[in-house]
Design a protein around this motif. Structure first.
Motif, short mmCIF file in Angstrom:
data_model
loop_
_atom_site.label_atom_id
_atom_site.label_comp_id
_atom_site.label_asym_id
_atom_site.label_seq_id
_atom_site.Cartn_x
_atom_site.Cartn_y
_atom_site.Cartn_z
N GLY A 3 44.44 93.35 10.69
CA GLY A 3 45.75 93.84 11.10
C GLY A 3 46.00 93.62 12.35
O GLY A 3 45.33 92.78 13.11
N SER A 4 46.94 94.39 12.82
CA SER A 4 47.44 94.39 14.37
C SER A 4 46.56 95.64 15.26
O SER A 4 45.79 96.40 14.83
CB SER A 4 48.85 94.86 14.50
OG SER A 4 49.26 96.10 13.97
N ASN B 109 39.43 93.24 17.31
CA ASN B 109 40.73 92.91 17.28
C ASN B 109 41.34 91.79 18.14
O ASN B 109 41.64 90.74 17.82
CB ASN B 109 41.92 94.00 17.39
CG ASN B 109 43.29 93.63 17.42
OD1 ASN B 109 43.81 93.40 18.61
ND2 ASN B 109 43.85 93.61 16.41
N THR C 80 43.42 103.54 12.85
CA THR C 80 42.42 103.60 11.81
C THR C 80 40.87 104.26 12.71
O THR C 80 40.53 105.15 11.96
CB THR C 80 42.05 102.26 11.07
OG1 THR C 80 43.21 101.63 10.69
CG2 THR C 80 40.69 102.26 10.34
N LEU D 167 47.33 99.22 14.21
CA LEU D 167 46.76 99.74 13.10
C LEU D 167 45.27 99.90 13.13
O LEU D 167 44.63 100.79 12.63
CB LEU D 167 46.98 98.63 12.17
CG LEU D 167 46.39 98.81 10.61
CD1 LEU D 167 46.87 100.08 9.95
CD2 LEU D 167 46.46 97.58 9.69
N THR E 17 52.86 94.82 12.71
CA THR E 17 52.55 96.41 13.13
C THR E 17 52.14 97.24 11.89
O THR E 17 51.18 97.96 11.76
CB THR E 17 53.23 97.03 14.09
OG1 THR E 17 53.66 96.05 15.03
CG2 THR E 17 53.14 98.17 14.39
N PHE E 18 53.06 96.97 10.56
CA PHE E 18 52.91 97.91 9.55
C PHE E 18 52.97 97.05 8.51
O PHE E 18 54.07 96.34 8.08
CB PHE E 18 54.02 98.90 9.61
CG PHE E 18 53.93 99.92 8.37
CD1 PHE E 18 52.85 101.00 8.29
CD2 PHE E 18 54.78 99.68 7.34
CE1 PHE E 18 52.92 101.74 7.37
CE2 PHE E 18 54.54 100.46 6.07
CZ PHE E 18 53.76 101.69 6.20
N ASP E 19 52.03 97.24 7.78
CA ASP E 19 52.14 96.30 6.25
C ASP E 19 51.49 97.29 5.25
O ASP E 19 50.46 98.04 5.39
CB ASP E 19 51.12 95.00 6.56
CG ASP E 19 51.19 94.28 5.28
OD1 ASP E 19 50.93 94.66 4.20
OD2 ASP E 19 51.62 93.08 5.50
N GLY F 95 41.06 96.66 9.47
CA GLY F 95 42.21 97.17 10.44
C GLY F 95 41.99 96.00 11.55
O GLY F 95 43.36 95.72 12.05
N TRP G 34 47.82 96.46 3.69
CA TRP G 34 46.74 96.92 4.75
C TRP G 34 46.73 98.41 4.61
O TRP G 34 45.47 99.09 4.44
CB TRP G 34 46.86 96.41 6.09
CG TRP G 34 46.91 94.73 6.09
CD1 TRP G 34 47.93 94.04 6.66
CD2 TRP G 34 46.10 94.02 5.45
NE1 TRP G 34 47.89 92.82 6.55
CE2 TRP G 34 46.73 92.60 5.64
CE3 TRP G 34 45.09 94.02 4.67
CZ2 TRP G 34 46.24 91.58 5.14
CZ3 TRP G 34 44.63 92.65 4.13
CH2 TRP G 34 45.20 91.60 4.48
N VAL G 35 47.82 99.16 4.70
CA VAL G 35 47.51 100.62 4.75
C VAL G 35 47.09 101.02 3.65
O VAL G 35 46.40 102.21 3.56
CB VAL G 35 49.03 101.19 5.18
CG1 VAL G 35 48.90 102.77 5.14
CG2 VAL G 35 49.62 100.88 6.61
#
Length: 576
Positions: free
Chosen positions: A134-135, A187, A142, A138, A90-92, A130, A95-96
């Protein structure tokens, strides 16, 4: 995340999709490198665009040039120094930070835009990054951030330019909705691709393990396996098949090779051709005969690989079995069954035979006429012969049922052989025809003394039955090999045995004489195998080289025990 429809593999539970995998070898790594390269290209295009504006004589904002240069340096650093990480969290921070850099750069360009350039399409890159890498939170976050940036930009422009601001807000809102839709769809597609990749990896792993298991099983099969294509080329052959095929030059090389290369394999070529032509299995017994070699009889079964793909290549799989081994196994099973039956019959005959012998002895005491005495003697002789046969049949059962001796005895071979030969010569009166040469004084043999007596007496009885009347027509000797193994040799000057007799010498109930039970040599072999010894037959010469006499020789090679220092005993000393 694992798919709920995935069934566990026979080789183990399925690997979860979010489990660590070799990132360098995955589709995720290729996507990551593609996105990072795209960021560099966008940064280069932005910088070149600022240069082209300056080249056209338009004023250039120094802050925009600095921003584009900084963005290019950041994208190059990430592409060269960073490594892709497993997606799905969920949070990286990676990536952020990457998406954050893009949002900051593109937002600054949007707010500082010159020459009425619209940078809104660039926001699709962080949204896709994202969504794909990502998830879902995310990706949606974005898209929400980009929408807020666009709305703020519309509000800022409406403050600077008088007029109706509703179209600007409507355009920003529609762009944001489109980005939300793109983020969700991208996604979901990325998750589906990730599931398909994980399923493909599991299938590939299962197929690789199954291939290894199949190869191991085929390599260790006692039966030969050949895989032949429609052109007669052997694609695969296990060691058993190469051994059965043989070749005129020696060992068969590893596959691939042409089956028609050897004339002796033409029968196999014809079977493969019939299998392809008739699209059915073939069964046949063939003989493979190379020049200068004995023919090898082989039982062949062919199968055609089943395939549901009309364009796939069919292969012919041949299973080869040595007929001699098949016949040997069948013969062993028959002999074992016959042995059990014979033991049961012999046990039932024993008591009636004892009653007959006792009744004949009582009857003999009351008879006085010579003719009647001769009849009772004939009954007694045949009863003794039957009793001996019954005892030999029961001995087979005893030998087979006995368990291995925990501690086999160590015996002085020379001393025991000398004693047994002396006793046998006194009982048979064949001392003049017997010659004994003992030369195994060092090592001791691993064998039971009682079993040795039985083996040696049986071999001596056989030698006496076929030997001539000359002195030294029966010779017993012991020798020690260079490896320290001692052997017992019993030689006689009889006629050579026929090939058919030699092949069945040590089988039960086989004899070249009608009045023999055919169990003596079989029991000898069983006793030798019990102690790890080897018994065999060969044709060997004896005597001086100029006047050597060919004869039949039975040999027993013993397992060697520790040496001992006792002096050898001579046969003449024991005989006296």
């Amino acid at each position: 995340m694992a798919s709920p429809t995935d069934a566990p593999s026979w080789f183990g539970p399925p690997l979860p999709e979010d489990s660590p995998t070799p990132v360098e070898d995955s589709a995720f790594a290729r996507l990551w490198r593609g996105f990072m390269t795209a960021r560099i290209m966008i940064a280069v295009v932005l910088l070149l665009m600022q240069g082209s504006i300056y080249g056209l004589g338009q004023p250039v904002n120094v802050w925009l040039v600095a921003l584009c240069s900084t963005y290019l340096a950041a994208t190059l650093a990430v592409r060269l120094l960073a490594q892709p990480r497993t997606p799905g969290r969920t949070f990286d921070t990676q990536w952020v930070s990457t998406i954050g850099v893009d949002l900051i750069a593109f937002s600054a360009l949007q707010f500082l835009q010159g020459a009425n350039i619209n940078y809104t399409p660039l926001f699709a890159l962080p949204v896709l990054l994202g969504s794909v890498m990502g998830s879902l939170p995310l990706a949606l976050g974005t898209a929400a951030g980009v929408t807020l940036v666009l709305l703020v930009d519309a509000w800022w422009i409406s403050l600077q330019i008088q007029g109706d601001a509703a179209p600007r807000f409507l355009q920003s809102g529609l762009t944001g909705i489109g980005l939300f839709i793109v983020a969700f769809l991208a996604n979901q597609l990325a998750l589906r691709l990730a599931r398909e990749e994980a399923l493909a990896r599991r299938s590939q792993h299962a197929a690789r393990v199954q291939t290894q298991v199949n190869e191991l099983v085929i390599e260790t099969l006692a039966d030969g396996v050949l895989v032949v294509d429609i052109n007669g080329v052997v694609r695969a052959a296990n060691p058993a098949a190469r051994r059965l095929l043989g070749s005129a030059q020696g060992a068969v090389r590893n596959a691939p090779f042409v089956l028609a290369a050897e004339a002796a394999w033409q029968a196999l070529v014809e079977l493969a051709r019939l299998t392809f032509v008739q699209h059915g299995s073939q069964i046949s017994d063939i003989a493979i005969s190379h020049a200068g070699q004995n023919p090898r009889r082989i039982h062949v079964r062919t199968r055609l690989t089943a395939t549901h793909d009309t364009q796939a290549e069919n292969l012919c799989v041949m299973f080869l079995q040595d007929l001699r081994e098949m016949e040997a196994r069948l013969r062993t099973e028959k002999l074992a069954a016959m042995g059990r039956m014979s033991a049961a019959v012999a046990h039932e005959i024993r008591n009636p035979l004892a009653a007959i012998s006792q009744a004949n002895a009582l009857l003999d005491e009351d008879l006085t006429e010579p003719a009647q005495k001769q009849l009772t003697m004939l009954v007694r002789q045949n009863a003794l012969r039957l009793a001996q046969i019954v005892e030999e049949v029961l001995d087979i059962s005893r030998v087979q049922q006995q368990t291995a001796v925990a501690g086999p005895g160590l015996l002085d071979l020379d001393a025991n052989v000398a004693t047994i030969c002396a006793d046998w010569s006194r009982q048979t009166g064949a001392a003049a025809r017997l010659s004994v040469a003992l030369d195994a004084m060092g090592p001791r043999a691993v064998f039971d003394a009682g079993h040795l007596r039985r083996v040696l007496i049986n071999l001596l009885d056989n030698a006496l039955r076929y030997a001539g009347q000359q002195p030294d027509s029966i010779q017993v000797s012991t020798v020690v090999s260079s490896l320290g193994e001692c052997s017992l040799l019993v030689w006689s000057d009889g006629e050579p045995l026929e090939q058919t007799v030699q092949r069945h010498l040590f089988e039960p109930f086989f004899s070249s004489e009608s009045r023999s039970s055919g169990l003596g040599l079989y029991i000898c072999r069983e006793l030798c195998e019990r102690h790890g010894a080897l018994i065999g037959y060969q044709r060997a010469p004896r005597g001086p080289v100029a006047a050597a006499v060919e004869g039949n020789e039975f040999f027993v090679t013993f397992r060697a025990g520790p040496a001992q220092g006792d002096s050898p005993l001579s046969f003449d000393t024991i005989l006296v």
